[in-house]
Design a protein around this motif. Structure first.
Motif, PDB file in Angstrom:
ATOM      1  N   SER A 205      -5.234   0.595 -13.271  1.00 41.97           N
ATOM      2  CA  SER A 205      -6.470   0.123 -12.460  1.00 41.97           C
ATOM      3  C   SER A 205      -7.202  -0.735 -13.367  1.00 41.97           C
ATOM      4  O   SER A 205      -7.376  -0.780 -14.512  1.00 41.97           O
TER       5      SER A 205
ATOM      6  N   LEU B 219       2.125   1.597  -3.680  1.00 44.19           N
ATOM      7  CA  LEU B 219       0.715   2.045  -4.446  1.00 44.19           C
ATOM      8  C   LEU B 219       0.527   3.682  -4.314  1.00 44.19           C
ATOM      9  O   LEU B 219       0.157   4.368  -5.207  1.00 44.19           O
TER      10      LEU B 219
ATOM     11  N   ARG C 203      -4.752  -1.709  -8.642  1.00 43.61           N
ATOM     12  CA  ARG C 203      -6.046  -1.594  -7.946  1.00 43.61           C
ATOM     13  C   ARG C 203      -7.058  -2.121  -8.892  1.00 43.61           C
ATOM     14  O   ARG C 203      -6.921  -2.387  -9.974  1.00 43.61           O
TER      15      ARG C 203
ATOM     16  N   SER D  66      -8.375  -0.208   0.744  1.00 44.45           N
ATOM     17  CA  SER D  66      -7.140   0.544   0.100  1.00 44.45           C
ATOM     18  C   SER D  66      -7.860   1.032  -1.243  1.00 44.45           C
ATOM     19  O   SER D  66      -7.641   2.127  -1.667  1.00 44.45           O
ATOM     20  N   ASP D  67      -8.077   0.021  -2.105  1.00 43.39           N
ATOM     21  CA  ASP D  67      -8.577   0.174  -3.296  1.00 43.39           C
ATOM     22  C   ASP D  67      -9.840   1.138  -3.373  1.00 43.39           C
ATOM     23  O   ASP D  67     -10.041   1.851  -4.059  1.00 43.39           O
TER      24      ASP D  67
ATOM     25  N   ASN E  17      -8.869   4.790  -2.580  1.00 45.10           N
ATOM     26  CA  ASN E  17      -7.946   5.420  -3.513  1.00 45.10           C
ATOM     27  C   ASN E  17      -8.921   5.545  -4.874  1.00 45.10           C
ATOM     28  O   ASN E  17      -8.553   6.637  -5.522  1.00 45.10           O
TER      29      ASN E  17
ATOM     30  N   GLN F 189       0.827  -1.288  -0.048  1.00 45.97           N
ATOM     31  CA  GLN F 189       0.087   0.088  -0.152  1.00 45.97           C
ATOM     32  C   GLN F 189       1.002   1.376   0.003  1.00 45.97           C
ATOM     33  O   GLN F 189       0.681   2.360  -0.511  1.00 45.97           O
TER      34      GLN F 189
ATOM     35  N   ASN G  28     -11.466  -2.025  -9.649  1.00 43.44           N
ATOM     36  CA  ASN G  28     -12.681  -1.488  -9.482  1.00 43.44           C
ATOM     37  C   ASN G  28     -13.652  -2.219 -10.097  1.00 43.44           C
ATOM     38  O   ASN G  28     -13.384  -2.874 -11.165  1.00 43.44           O
TER      39      ASN G  28
ATOM     40  N   ALA H 193      -6.756  -4.900   0.957  1.00 42.96           N
ATOM     41  CA  ALA H 193      -6.925  -4.294  -0.357  1.00 42.96           C
ATOM     42  C   ALA H 193      -7.983  -3.721  -0.757  1.00 42.96           C
ATOM     43  O   ALA H 193      -8.159  -2.691  -1.494  1.00 42.96           O
TER      44      ALA H 193
END
Length: 976
Positions: free
Chosen positions: A554, A451, A645, A677-678, A681, A448, A647, A674
């Motif tokens: 992403s 990233l 990441r 965090s994803d 962000n 992290q 989405n 994760a």
């Protein structure tokens, strides 16, 4: 290995013993004529010449000579042929390859106590690869004795220089020209003598100090990485110039000397002086040379493979050495087996240095550490200190293979050293402490962090051109360490453990005692993949997309909720509105992406399905074959092995959020971390609703694992920073206090119960609870501190909770609480305790106390060490009350910080990041831009300043786009 004897080997020169004796006698006589530096000829000189004991060198005073030789650009006489305006060899950052060294003989006399200086001589055996009349060496802040400069050829005799040597400060070169050409194919021995102050600094050869029984004691130590061996002796200071060397140190009686290699003998060098002679080294780069002259004590053991392991510290810290000794032996044996190549030296020393710029330095056979990175004191140090010691020991021991045995060819591949060590430190720590969950901890600590740093437009590719000395220092950053480690972890995951280890073993075997580039590693790993039936994995082609362009993708996962889903990728930037103009090359900002996924219909977290996204395919469609329904969730990047990441479409996010609320343990720890965090962000970058991200946090009422809370602490720590001066902050504090309360009640204050990870979780729970005003937590902390103040000899605070207790009490208190912490800081000899107190003193909410603290941190000859002054500014800056004070103080005292840290590897960039971290207003951006414009000489801080501007712009955008949305969500959540 074959340990060399004491005789002079002569490097690559092939001559008879009689000829060698004749040359040595002639050489010794010439040194005698110039009074060569106080008897520094090796004791086994075959002529047995008796050189007079020390007097001042027959040259000008140190200060005068230093000023003459380092302040002006000294141009050598142009060589015949090219015009004076044509590029000259000294204009290049890289040394010419006309002369290649093979061996050094180094002699140094070090005055530690009174005169505080060192004098030395060096002879370098080298081979001429191409005829030249020019010798370039690196030299920085050394005073050269011109009459000592000689070049000896066995066939041609002495070659005298054409005038005195000159300096070219821009590239830190010492330039020696000769009237005669050196002949290609012949070997030469170059000799030179020099001297310099032994400064109380943090790089090169410097003096450190500590307190014992009310008196100040001193030691001499080195920190040469990446380019400061040249501050101790003239040398070919590039990593590809790997050589053997012999080291002789003359030092005052009462001290011991340590070096990379075992001590051959210690003998009298005259009244009050000792000569320490070390064994000949294996081939190694100059930045790894290390020696320490000190009065320390040691503890030792022998590893399973017969290596003598010793740990050293000042005498009153001896009881803090046992943990590092135990774990160091275990990790060294583990790496012997894991890498398939045994540690090649007969001994390994690890030593705690009182004044040290970095966390540690991996010098071959003599690792130097900051005290808090090596010393662990049971009952005083916390579990996080314990983990830090084990991890840093593992990191530095990993370097003995990756960096020392096989060395990067040039600093553009810094990540080959640091990325490898940062990854395999987790393997070594896991072997020594298997209950710590290091695989999951990697996600919160390294992945992290990388990233976050690589989401800025001011990031950089892992591999970049290095064009100045400051560029070299700036390679030691999050990209080399954390991103390097993360992409290696990803590589290991898609190659498979067995193939990965086979490739590493072959790499170490092929390039042992030499240098390698990233393409060498990719080739060897590809060969291992082919041997294991994985010929379709083209390692170099894949990894180029991760190392030769910055940022990362992403991955967009879109389901049709009938038969399958599609995958696509786009470049991820935390601020998509940023100006994307850059000097770096790219590959179209598209990557080879190994994506592993599973579903709730047939969950498989140990061997999930692998799907590749390739640059030539914009979109990949995948059909489900596991009975998937529209109410089952899909989870990609299982256990967060991929450096990207993910989405999802809105419905899949809702299904995941529902799963977390109903039974969060159905999704593994790393994946939960994760997801948090994803989501946040992606929301910051505008690719996901902020409401969707915040909805994920509802489940935290049931979360009791450390790693997800650690990641949450990072992502919501950013929200906290942005809202700290907003009217929404009260609502945010209320929400966070409510969400952490069940975790706080679950873990309690009893540090004697639970595993290592339980203790780590307790630290976060108490830190968040106190930080957001949980009344029980705050009162408990204040009571602990008051009890300690009433009886300073008996500290009742649980070791793991000291940071939060001290900070909370000082924040709630006044001058009395602050003064108590300061007196404890002065009196304690435990390095980790000093660090905790240093941070806690920045928690005061009284501005004049904070300002006085900042002044104290840079006071000449003050009580706060130079290694910690920049930390004080960072601690004050992290305090909402002190953030403006720290920024103003930084600007006013720019000259101090620039001179003290402006050429450092880590400290300057960390300082710049910390004092600008909370900038989220236009006027702050303008202040930052104005300061940069009026202070163009930024040293190793140039990239940090650029990143601060980029981050500030991203912060401003966040406030404009999300402050009201978050406030509305918080109003709903708090009243729901």
């Amino acid at each position: 290995m074959d340990m060399p004897g004491e005789e002079y080997k002569g490097g690559g020169i092939k001559i008879s013993r009689n000829a060698a004796i004749f040359i040595a006698c002639t050489f010794g006589s010439s040194l005698l004529l110039v009074g060569l530096l106080c008897g520094l000829l090796p004791a086994d000189d075959p002529c047995n010449i008796q050189v007079p004991e020390p007097t001042e060198p027959p040259v000008e005073p140190v200060e005068t000579t230093k000023a003459l030789m380092t302040t002006e650009r000294a141009e050598p006489t142009p060589s015949p042929g090219p015009t004076a305006s044509a590029p000259q060899p000294w204009d290049s950052l890289r040394l010419p390859t006309d002369l290649i060294p093979s061996h050094y003989d180094i002699g140094l006399r070090i005055y530690i106590d009174d005169e505080q200086r060192f004098v030395g001589s060096i002879s370098i055996t080298m081979e001429c690869k191409q005829s030249t009349h020019l010798l370039l060496l690196h030299s920085k802040e050394l005073n050269i004795i011109p009459t000592s400069v000689r070049m000896l050829s066995v066939d041609e005799g002495w070659l005298l220089p054409k005038g005195p040597p000159r300096l070219f400060p821009a590239n830190q070169y010492l330039i020696v020209e000769f009237d005669e050409m050196l002949t290609a194919g012949k070997s030469y021995i170059f000799t030179i003598a020099f001297y310099a102050p032994l400064e109380d600094g943090l790089v090169g050869l410097y003096r450190s100090s500590y307190q014992a029984n009310g008196e100040t004691r001193y030691l001499a130590t080195t920190f040469f990485a990446p380019t400061d061996a040249r501050k101790a002796f003239p040398c070919f200071d590039e990593p590809a110039m790997k050589v053997t060397f012999n080291l002789t140190l003359i030092h005052e009686d009462g001290y011991i000397a340590l070096g990379n290699m075992p001590l051959l003998r210690s003998e009298s060098a005259g009244t009050g002086w000792t000569r320490s002679v070390f064994a000949k080294s294996v081939p190694m780069s100059t930045y790894l040379i290390c020696f320490v002259v000190c009065d320390f004590v040691e503890k030792n053991t022998t590893t399973g493979n017969g290596v003598l392991l010793r740990v050293w510290a000042r005498e009153d810290a001896k009881d803090s050495l046992d943990y590092a000794l135990e774990k160091g032996a275990q990790v060294l044996d583990f790496f012997d087996g894991y890498f398939g190549t045994q540690f090649p030296l007969p001994k390994m020393d690890m030593i705690a240095i009182p004044d040290f710029a970095a966390g540690a330095m991996e010098n071959w056979g003599l690792i130097t550490y900051r005290e808090s990175a090596l010393l662990y004191t049971p009952g005083v140090s916390s579990s996080s200190n314990k983990q830090r010691v084990c991890a840093i020991v593992a990191h530095e021991l990993a370097h003995q293979w990756f960096g020392n045995l096989v060395t990067l060819e040039w600093w553009d591949d810094t990540w080959l050293n640091e990325g490898f060590a940062s990854y395999v430190e987790y393997l070594g720590t896991d072997a020594a402490e298997p209950d710590w969950g290091m695989t999951d901890q990697f996600v919160s600590a390294d992945l992290q962090t990388a990233l976050d740093a690589d989401a800025l437009i001011t990031s950089r590719p892992i591999i970049v051109d290095v064009e100045t000395p400051d560029d070299i220092n700036q390679q030691f950053d999050t990209i080399s360490y954390n991103k390097g480690a993360s992409i290696l972890r990803m590589l290991q995951n898609f190659l498979g453990e067995d193939t990965f280890r086979k490739g590493l073993a072959n790499y170490l075997d092929e390039f042992a005692y030499s240098n390698a580039k990233n393409t060498d590693l990719w080739r060897v790993l590809t060969e291992a993949a082919v041997e294991d039936g994985k010929a379709d994995i083209k390692v170099e082609e894949i990894m180029r997309t991760w190392t030769e362009q910055m940022n990362y993708p992403s991955i967009n996962v879109t389901r049709d909720y009938t038969s399958g889903f599609t995958l696509s990728q786009n470049r991820f930037l935390i601020n998509p509105a940023a100006n994307t103009t850059t000097d770096y090359d790219d590959l179209g900002y598209i990557w080879y992406v190994p994506l592993k996924y599973t579903t709730s219909a047939a969950p498989n977290f140990t061997d999930p399905t692998l799907q590749w996204l390739e640059p030539e395919r914009e979109q990949v469609s995948i059909d489900f074959d596991d009975g998937m329904t529209s109410e089952d969730w899909l989870l990609a990047n299982v256990n967060a092995y991929g450096f990207y990441r993910v989405n999802y479409d809105e419905k899949n996010w809702d299904l995941i959020s529902k799963q977390l609320t109903e039974d969060h343990e159905a999704i593994p720890i790393s994946s939960r971390a994760a997801l948090i965090s994803d989501a946040f962000n992606l929301a910051v970058s505008g690719q996901l609703s902020m409401v969707t991200a915040f909805n994920l946090t509802f489940y935290l009422e049931d979360e009791q694992d450390y790693v997800p809370w650690s990641v949450l602490n990072q992502v919501l720590g950013y929200v906290d920073l942005m809202l700290s001066r907003s009217q929404a902050y009260g609502l945010f504090s209320t929400y966070m206090r409510r969400q952490v309360e069940p975790f706080y009640n679950y873990v309690g204050w009893n540090d004697t119960v639970g595993s290592h990870l339980d203790q780590s979780g307790r630290v976060i729970a108490i830190s968040l609870a106190c930080g957001y005003g949980n009344e029980d937590c705050v009162n408990t902390a204040i009571e602990y501190y008051a009890t300690w103040m009433a009886d300073p000899e008996n500290n009742p605070v649980p070791p793991n909770q000291k940071s939060r207790v001290y900070c909370t009490a000082i924040s709630a208190g006044g001058q009395e609480e602050w003064n108590f912490a300061y007196q404890e800081y002065l009196s304690t000899s435990v390095a980790t305790e000093k660090n905790i107190l240093l941070a806690a003193m920045g928690c005061s909410r009284i501005p004049w106390i904070l300002n006085s603290y900042l002044e104290l941190s840079i006071a000449p000859n003050g009580t706060i060490k130079a290694q910690d002054a920049e930390n004080v500014a960072g601690y004050v800056a992290s305090n909402t009350i002190g953030s403006d004070l720290a920024w103003d103080f930084f600007r006013v005292n720019w000259d101090f910080y620039r001179n003290e840290y402006g050429s450092s590897v880590f400290q300057f960039s960390d300082l710049i990041e910390s004092v600008t971290a909370n900038f989220n207003r236009e006027f702050q951006l303008q202040e930052l831009l104005d300061f940069i414009e009026t202070h163009p000489d930024q040293g190793t801080g140039s990239r940090a300043f650029a990143q601060a501007v980029d981050q500030t712009r991203a912060n401003i955008r966040w406030m404009e786009d999300y402050e009201e949305e978050v406030m509305e969500w918080l109003e709903w959540a708090v009243t729901a």
